[in-house]
Write an enzyme that holds these catalytic residues in place. Structure first.
Site, mmCIF file in Angstrom:
data_model
loop_
_atom_site.group_PDB
_atom_site.id
_atom_site.type_symbol
_atom_site.label_atom_id
_atom_site.label_comp_id
_atom_site.label_asym_id
_atom_site.label_seq_id
_atom_site.Cartn_x
_atom_site.Cartn_y
_atom_site.Cartn_z
ATOM 1 N N SER A 198 1.801 3.941 -2.255
ATOM 2 C CA SER A 198 0.588 4.872 -2.823
ATOM 3 C C SER A 198 0.159 5.806 -2.444
ATOM 4 O O SER A 198 0.108 5.992 -1.469
ATOM 5 C CB SER A 198 0.052 3.126 -3.985
ATOM 6 O OG SER A 198 0.691 2.271 -3.933
HETATM 7 N N1 SAH Z 1 0.606 -0.864 -1.736
HETATM 8 C C1 SAH Z 1 1.706 -0.780 -1.584
HETATM 9 C C2 SAH Z 1 2.965 -0.465 -2.093
HETATM 10 C C3 SAH Z 1 4.019 -0.633 -2.044
HETATM 11 S S1 SAH Z 1 5.362 -0.130 -3.672
HETATM 12 C C4 SAH Z 1 1.405 0.133 -0.550
HETATM 13 O O1 SAH Z 1 1.160 1.272 -0.469
HETATM 14 O O2 SAH Z 1 2.454 0.237 0.343
HETATM 15 C C5 SAH Z 1 4.868 -1.699 -4.206
HETATM 16 C C6 SAH Z 1 5.230 -3.255 -3.811
HETATM 17 O O3 SAH Z 1 5.808 -4.112 -4.225
HETATM 18 C C7 SAH Z 1 7.351 -2.884 -3.480
HETATM 19 O O4 SAH Z 1 7.522 -2.884 -1.784
HETATM 20 C C8 SAH Z 1 8.036 -4.595 -3.875
HETATM 21 O O5 SAH Z 1 8.747 -4.958 -2.715
HETATM 22 C C9 SAH Z 1 6.631 -4.773 -3.799
HETATM 23 N N2 SAH Z 1 6.935 -5.769 -5.115
HETATM 24 C C10 SAH Z 1 7.895 -5.339 -6.333
HETATM 25 N N3 SAH Z 1 7.878 -6.677 -6.829
HETATM 26 C C11 SAH Z 1 6.851 -7.572 -6.572
HETATM 27 C C12 SAH Z 1 7.132 -9.144 -6.046
HETATM 28 N N4 SAH Z 1 6.914 -10.001 -7.616
HETATM 29 N N5 SAH Z 1 6.350 -10.140 -5.605
HETATM 30 C C13 SAH Z 1 6.215 -9.326 -4.687
HETATM 31 N N6 SAH Z 1 6.088 -7.653 -5.106
HETATM 32 C C14 SAH Z 1 6.538 -7.204 -4.847
#
Ligand code: SAH
Length: 223
Positions: A73
């Site tokens: 993010s």
């Molecule tokens: N806070 C993280 C954001 C990553 S993007 C950062 O800054 O690195 C969002 C993440 O949510 C991804 O890694 C994706 O795989 C995860 N995600 C999406 N749906 C999900 C679910 N149902 N359960 C757990 N993780 C999920």
């Protein structure tokens, strides 16, 4: 004799304390005022949460790819979500859905007693776990699972932070909030969503819209 940042860090320049400080100033200008959030972000090496090829861009205020179609993010969004979660009371326990790179997890772990984080993509979870281990952040529990179900074993949580967007507010997650607890999450269908804060009080739930944001979708199942 003092040890400079460049001596500690072979990435010199682009990953230095001063580069990080410029990002913090930018966040402050953009409206991030919570000193503990700014300090936590100043102290965290975001370049260690992205691929080496992208390390020189780690202190720009932008989202970056982390593989598997996912992104780390934008720093402003991480700061805003953290500030919004901690605004009224500092939560003791926080559930994070969507570990991704683990950067947001690290910010939370610096500020609350314990973080529970759930990621559906195993490879990303393992990478994040290794990174956070090497940073010696020990107050984090990891789960490879479908975060749309939350993590009932340790519920209720004082705070819940969701970093992928569901089309609406998931009731299952809201129900894992403790009384007085706060959940911050993006809500919407497309790449443009609204950032919502849900507060659980004696009569039920209240919602506030905080901003517009852009997150990957919250998916079901694991991978
Ligand atoms: N806070 C993280 C954001 C990553 S993007 C950062 O800054 O690195 C969002 C993440 O949510 C991804 O890694 C994706 O795989 C995860 N995600 C999406 N749906 C999900 C679910 N149902 N359960 C757990 N993780 C999920």
């Amino acid at each position: 004799m003092s040890v400079t940042d460049s001596e500690l860090d072979p990435g010199i320049g682009m990953t230095s304390w001063r580069t990080r400080q410029r990002l913090i100033q930018r966040l402050r200008h953009a409206g991030i005022h919570a000193p503990e959030v700014l300090a936590a972000m100043q102290n965290l090496p975001r370049h260690l949460f992205v691929d080496e090829a992208l390390a020189s861009r780690a202190y720009e205020d932008s989202a970056l790819p982390i593989g598997h179609g996912q992104t780390i993010s934008q720093p402003y969004t991480v700061a805003l979500m953290t500030q919004s979660l901690l605004e009224r009371v500092t939560p003791d326990t926080v559930l994070e859905i969507g570990t991704g790179s683990g950067f947001q997890t690290a910010v939370l772990a610096a500020l609350v007693r314990r973080v529970y984080t759930v990621e559906r993509i195993q490879i990303l979870l393992e990478q994040a776990q290794r990174r956070l281990g090497s940073l010696r952040q020990r107050n984090i529990r990891f789960l490879h699972g479908d975060g749309t179900k939350g993590w009932p074993d340790y519920a209720p949580y004082d705070g819940i932070l969701v970093t992928a967007a569901p089309p609406g507010i998931p009731r299952i997650l809201a129900e894992q909030l403790a009384p007085g607890g706060v959940m911050v999450l993006p809500v919407g269908n497309d790449m443009q969503q609204v950032l919502v804060r849900v507060t659980r009080d004696a009569d039920g739930f209240t919602q506030e819209i905080l901003d517009t944001v852009s997150f990957v979708p919250l998916l079901t199942g694991i991978s």
